[in-house]
Design an enzyme around this catalytic site. Sequence first.
Site, PDB file in Angstrom:
ATOM      1  N   GLY A  46       0.701  -1.114  -0.012  1.00  0.00           N
ATOM      2  CA  GLY A  46      -0.085   0.104   0.120  1.00  0.00           C
ATOM      3  C   GLY A  46       0.743   1.188  -0.151  1.00  0.00           C
ATOM      4  N   ALA A  47       1.872   1.295  -0.953  1.00  0.00           N
ATOM      5  CA  ALA A  47       2.824   2.370  -0.734  1.00  0.00           C
ATOM      6  C   ALA A  47       2.504   3.368  -1.469  1.00  0.00           C
ATOM      7  CB  ALA A  47       4.284   1.840  -1.334  1.00  0.00           C
ATOM      8  N   ASN A  48       1.386   3.472  -2.295  1.00  0.00           N
ATOM      9  CA  ASN A  48       1.077   4.449  -3.175  1.00  0.00           C
ATOM     10  C   ASN A  48      -0.121   5.385  -2.890  1.00  0.00           C
ATOM     11  OD1 ASN A  48      -0.707   2.286  -3.330  1.00  0.00           O
ATOM     12  ND2 ASN A  48      -2.050   3.645  -4.536  1.00  0.00           N
ATOM     13  N   GLY A  96      -1.695   7.927   0.751  1.00  0.00           N
ATOM     14  CA  GLY A  96      -1.604   8.078   2.385  1.00  0.00           C
ATOM     15  C   GLY A  96      -0.370   7.839   3.020  1.00  0.00           C
ATOM     16  N   ILE A  97      -0.406   7.042   4.049  1.00  0.00           N
ATOM     17  CA  ILE A  97       0.471   6.937   5.134  1.00  0.00           C
ATOM     18  C   ILE A  97       1.896   6.149   4.232  1.00  0.00           C
ATOM     19  CG2 ILE A  97       1.396   5.519   7.127  1.00  0.00           C
ATOM     20  CD1 ILE A  97      -1.594   6.256   8.126  1.00  0.00           C
ATOM     21  N   GLY A  98       1.373   5.187   3.646  1.00  0.00           N
ATOM     22  CA  GLY A  98       2.382   4.273   2.853  1.00  0.00           C
ATOM     23  C   GLY A  98       3.151   5.326   1.901  1.00  0.00           C
ATOM     24  N   TYR A 109     -12.794  -4.636  10.102  1.00  0.00           N
ATOM     25  CA  TYR A 109     -11.488  -3.653  10.192  1.00  0.00           C
ATOM     26  C   TYR A 109     -10.766  -4.199  11.610  1.00  0.00           C
ATOM     27  CZ  TYR A 109      -8.472   0.039  10.074  1.00  0.00           C
ATOM     28  OH  TYR A 109      -7.398   0.915  10.197  1.00  0.00           O
TER      29      TYR A 109
HETATM   30  N1  NAP Z   1      -6.134   6.643   8.365  1.00  0.00           N
HETATM   31  C1  NAP Z   1      -6.215   6.445   9.522  1.00  0.00           C
HETATM   32  O1  NAP Z   1      -6.788   7.184  10.158  1.00  0.00           O
HETATM   33  C2  NAP Z   1      -5.546   5.186  10.136  1.00  0.00           C
HETATM   34  C3  NAP Z   1      -5.897   4.618  11.522  1.00  0.00           C
HETATM   35  C4  NAP Z   1      -5.467   3.702  12.069  1.00  0.00           C
HETATM   36  C5  NAP Z   1      -4.768   2.776  11.220  1.00  0.00           C
HETATM   37  N2  NAP Z   1      -4.544   3.059   9.907  1.00  0.00           N
HETATM   38  C6  NAP Z   1      -3.767   2.262   8.741  1.00  0.00           C
HETATM   39  O2  NAP Z   1      -2.833   2.794   8.196  1.00  0.00           O
HETATM   40  C7  NAP Z   1      -2.686   2.103   6.897  1.00  0.00           C
HETATM   41  C8  NAP Z   1      -2.598   2.869   5.664  1.00  0.00           C
HETATM   42  O3  NAP Z   1      -3.842   3.527   5.575  1.00  0.00           O
HETATM   43  P1  NAP Z   1      -4.008   4.988   4.805  1.00  0.00           P
HETATM   44  O4  NAP Z   1      -4.663   5.808   6.044  1.00  0.00           O
HETATM   45  O5  NAP Z   1      -2.639   5.478   4.448  1.00  0.00           O
HETATM   46  O6  NAP Z   1      -5.022   4.688   3.826  1.00  0.00           O
HETATM   47  P2  NAP Z   1      -4.911   4.667   2.186  1.00  0.00           P
HETATM   48  O7  NAP Z   1      -4.625   5.865   1.694  1.00  0.00           O
HETATM   49  O8  NAP Z   1      -6.206   4.272   1.664  1.00  0.00           O
HETATM   50  O9  NAP Z   1      -3.964   3.395   1.756  1.00  0.00           O
HETATM   51  C9  NAP Z   1      -4.244   2.065   1.969  1.00  0.00           C
HETATM   52  C10 NAP Z   1      -3.377   1.542   0.909  1.00  0.00           C
HETATM   53  O10 NAP Z   1      -3.700   0.011   0.919  1.00  0.00           O
HETATM   54  C11 NAP Z   1      -3.917  -0.413  -0.597  1.00  0.00           C
HETATM   55  N3  NAP Z   1      -4.985  -1.432  -0.455  1.00  0.00           N
HETATM   56  C12 NAP Z   1      -6.135  -1.614  -0.340  1.00  0.00           C
HETATM   57  N4  NAP Z   1      -6.656  -2.585  -0.882  1.00  0.00           N
HETATM   58  C13 NAP Z   1      -5.605  -3.463  -1.654  1.00  0.00           C
HETATM   59  C14 NAP Z   1      -5.506  -4.753  -2.300  1.00  0.00           C
HETATM   60  N5  NAP Z   1      -6.573  -5.419  -2.641  1.00  0.00           N
HETATM   61  N6  NAP Z   1      -4.402  -4.846  -2.619  1.00  0.00           N
HETATM   62  C15 NAP Z   1      -3.027  -4.160  -2.456  1.00  0.00           C
HETATM   63  N7  NAP Z   1      -3.182  -3.110  -1.935  1.00  0.00           N
HETATM   64  C16 NAP Z   1      -4.230  -2.507  -1.360  1.00  0.00           C
HETATM   65  C17 NAP Z   1      -4.221   0.780  -0.943  1.00  0.00           C
HETATM   66  O11 NAP Z   1      -4.154   0.717  -2.692  1.00  0.00           O
HETATM   67  P3  NAP Z   1      -5.425   1.338  -3.605  1.00  0.00           P
HETATM   68  O12 NAP Z   1      -4.505   2.895  -3.618  1.00  0.00           O
HETATM   69  O13 NAP Z   1      -4.721   0.889  -4.808  1.00  0.00           O
HETATM   70  O14 NAP Z   1      -6.598   1.307  -3.030  1.00  0.00           O
HETATM   71  C18 NAP Z   1      -3.594   1.891  -0.527  1.00  0.00           C
HETATM   72  O15 NAP Z   1      -2.251   1.929  -1.113  1.00  0.00           O
HETATM   73  C19 NAP Z   1      -3.717   0.960   7.014  1.00  0.00           C
HETATM   74  O16 NAP Z   1      -3.200  -0.395   7.637  1.00  0.00           O
HETATM   75  C20 NAP Z   1      -4.464   1.393   7.959  1.00  0.00           C
HETATM   76  O17 NAP Z   1      -5.367   0.452   8.427  1.00  0.00           O
HETATM   77  C21 NAP Z   1      -4.866   4.270   9.338  1.00  0.00           C
END
Ligand code: NAP
Length: 329
Positions: free
Chosen positions: A23-25, A27-29, A182
Amino acid sequence: MGPTAEEIIRDADLSNKTCLITGANSGIGLELTKCLNANGCKVLMACRNTYEASVVAKNCCEKHENINLYELNLASLASVKKCSEKILQNEKKLDIVILNAATFGLPWTLTEDGLETTFQVNYLAQFFFIITLEKILAPEARVVFTSAESHRNIKWPIETMLSPTLNDISLPEKEYTSIKAYNVSKLCGVLAMHYLGYRWLNSNISVFCAHPGSFIKTRLSRNWWVFETLYTSMIPFAKNAKQGASTIMYCATSPELTGLSTLYFKNCRRSSESVMARDSYLSFKIQDLTRDVIRDKVPGYDYSIVKPDTQGDMEKETMEDTLASNYST
Ligand SMILES: NC(=O)c1ccc[n+]([C@@H]2O[C@H](COP(=O)([O-])OP(=O)(O)OC[C@H]3O[C@@H](n4cnc5c(N)ncnc54)[C@H](OP(=O)(O)O)[C@@H]3O)[C@@H](O)[C@H]2O)c1
């Protein structure tokens, strides 16, 4: 709101290191990718849309020639297997692995493997991914699960704690809410950290869980307008993605954590996971279920521990061998 990932990594020289991020593309990644790339680390972006990832990498990363892209769809165990085979072919070692991808807020769906999607994407497929890559983990590698405080909201009755079934983690439609799915997937991640800590007990590989912060406005909330509205309204009170990436970066790179393993962090500090999440018995029960599902869905997959021996050849060890060597006097 705490430091940014850039501030955490400021003095680190990562020029001989390779970091794999799921998920490097986005948000946090993506924040992690940018900072690691800027500090000389070779980054392997494992993403389901490699075209989008390549555009993002070119636009956001100064040294994008030091990034390799791998296609990975976590909703398909065949894709995970193919991706790890490519990585094993192309890469010599992994110093850091950040299991960061996740999905949230989906209606109930099954993957092509017949598992509830959130459970498979957030936990099972990424656990399978790290196990298949175990043989190229560097001797002092760090593996970090991006966790979530909401894992605490899962409270199972004692019967489920003693004998969890697949339906408790891959939720059937009648028991499904996206929040519950989740939270269960994040609980499984923390339990997996404990299992891996045990699996790698005789090595210097470290495994950590890092909670980035809550209500960080990324694309995580994209699947339902209600979550989009909630996360948008929380922007003034929540960390941004740069700050959200800091605890993960701390776990992945800080010299302060050398020699430590199997710990949960938030706000760049040691914290404790929920009582359920640190229950060793439950960790092994979930592991048994996970192993059975993987054996069922990926025929022929060998689940033995693979560890490099001193000659550089690989040695295989079963879980029973590990137990025996740790408990024999
Ligand atoms: N945001 C928050 O408030 C929060 C709070 C607690 C924990 N987290 C954790 O932080 C981490 C990063 O999340 P984020 O907030 O940065 O969200 P995000 O921007 O939605 O990033 C999620 C990443 O996961 C990838 N992903 C989703 N489904 C996938 C699949 N089937 N195969 C491969 N990759 C997939 C997405 O790829 P696509 O772009 O292709 O969909 C995206 O790169 C997650 O583990 C999340 O649970 C976030």
